[in-house]
Design an enzyme around this catalytic site. Sequence first.
Site, short mmCIF file in Angstrom:
data_model
loop_
_atom_site.label_atom_id
_atom_site.label_comp_id
_atom_site.label_asym_id
_atom_site.label_seq_id
_atom_site.Cartn_x
_atom_site.Cartn_y
_atom_site.Cartn_z
CG ASP A 64 4.02 0.03 -4.50
OD1 ASP A 64 4.15 -1.21 -4.52
OD2 ASP A 64 3.14 0.62 -5.13
CG HIS A 101 3.24 -2.73 -0.88
ND1 HIS A 101 2.38 -2.33 -1.87
CD2 HIS A 101 2.87 -2.05 0.23
CE1 HIS A 101 1.52 -1.44 -1.39
NE2 HIS A 101 1.81 -1.26 -0.10
#
Length: 440
Positions: free
Chosen positions: A251, A274
């Site tokens: 993430d 991310h």
Amino acid sequence: MFPPARFNKSIVLVLILLSLIHVEGCTRRNKRKSHDCSGSAARAPDYGYSNIFDVLAYGAKADGFTDDSKAFLAAWQAACRVESAVVEVPAEFRFLVNPIVFMGPCKENIIFQIDGTIVAPMKPWMRSSGLLDWIQFKRVQGATIQGNGLIDGRGSVWWGSPDYQLTRKHTKPMPAIKPTALRFYGSYNVTVRDITIQNSPQCHLKFDSCSSVDVSNVTISSPANSPNTDGIHLQNSQDVEIHHSTIGCGDDCVSIQTGCRDIRAHHINCGPGHGISIGSLGKDKTKACVSNVTVHDVSIQDALFGVRIKTWQGGSGFVRGVSFGNIEVWNVKIPIMIDQFYCDKRVCRNQTSGVAISNISFIEIRGTYAYKAVHLACSDTMPCTDIDLSDIELQAVARVQNPFCWNTYGQSQAPTLPPLSCLQSGRPYNKAPLHTQDKC
């Protein structure tokens, strides 16, 4: 019967022999970091502090299978009462620790020295403990967590990895909320440096309601497909600096949430993941405020996003005073993003209010992208203002889409590659963002 002279010499020889055996025995025991020759706790390496509290001296088995939580807690509680104390987790040992909370405040300048390996239990312990975190430091002041050791969350248990086989004792599905590996709550003047954290069930390192935080030279690692495993997560925290660290996860490498201000992140190597994100903010009509964030000298590779701001429709508050500068991206899907329509569900209802976004700069962002260089999607009723993009040089590595802008006002300065003709100049007509009306 020996003559007196020979008798005295024999005694001396015996005493010398016993002394040598004693020293040898002490040396062997000290190599195992057991107890020293005086019977007191074994001393850790000299860090300039005289009060060392080795977890082995408090009963830790250090075999990687026996629960060492009580020993860790006992060492912490003893050290907490002494100024400039060091809790030592020695090298070359493996410690199994169940969910644990290290409570403060303690005497000044306490150090938690992690040179060994700390591993999480291979079971869904959250049901029995009731805790949402694995290792938590609560209300500590002036504390340092450091060392060359490893914190291993063994997250595959929680991710539903196929290499984790269910047994008769474990047949229930894993909880939807997964624990954070290392969390600081309500703490002040905290330093975290040099340690490695890997495979957390969810966030690796979290700071909640903290201030004056310095994180440096940490390594965070989990697979790209590990769900919601943010590297460093900030919430309701101020005056935080994150630098000279390497983060790869499933993430956001760094996630900055509501209540954060005066945040500095620099000299970070991010990927996979991310990227570095502010948000998501404003979920379920909540108020969110983030200000004065600086991100610079960052390298992001093999990631879904580079630098981005994401907010839900229906929220309130603001994001302002954010600078992203000198960012290198390599094979990043979308390097630059503002998304005021963030939704992690299949369908999200359109709403009129939103978190106001203003005074955001993207400067010197270079490298390669795989889908879209710039995506700026701002609210229909709450446009983004004072968005500055300059010195953007992004090369496509595949067949890609053009930059996208919606209700975004600001300026771009050459060079900009690809061209950013979609950005609107000036300020929105008859649309007054609620920057000054929303106070947090």
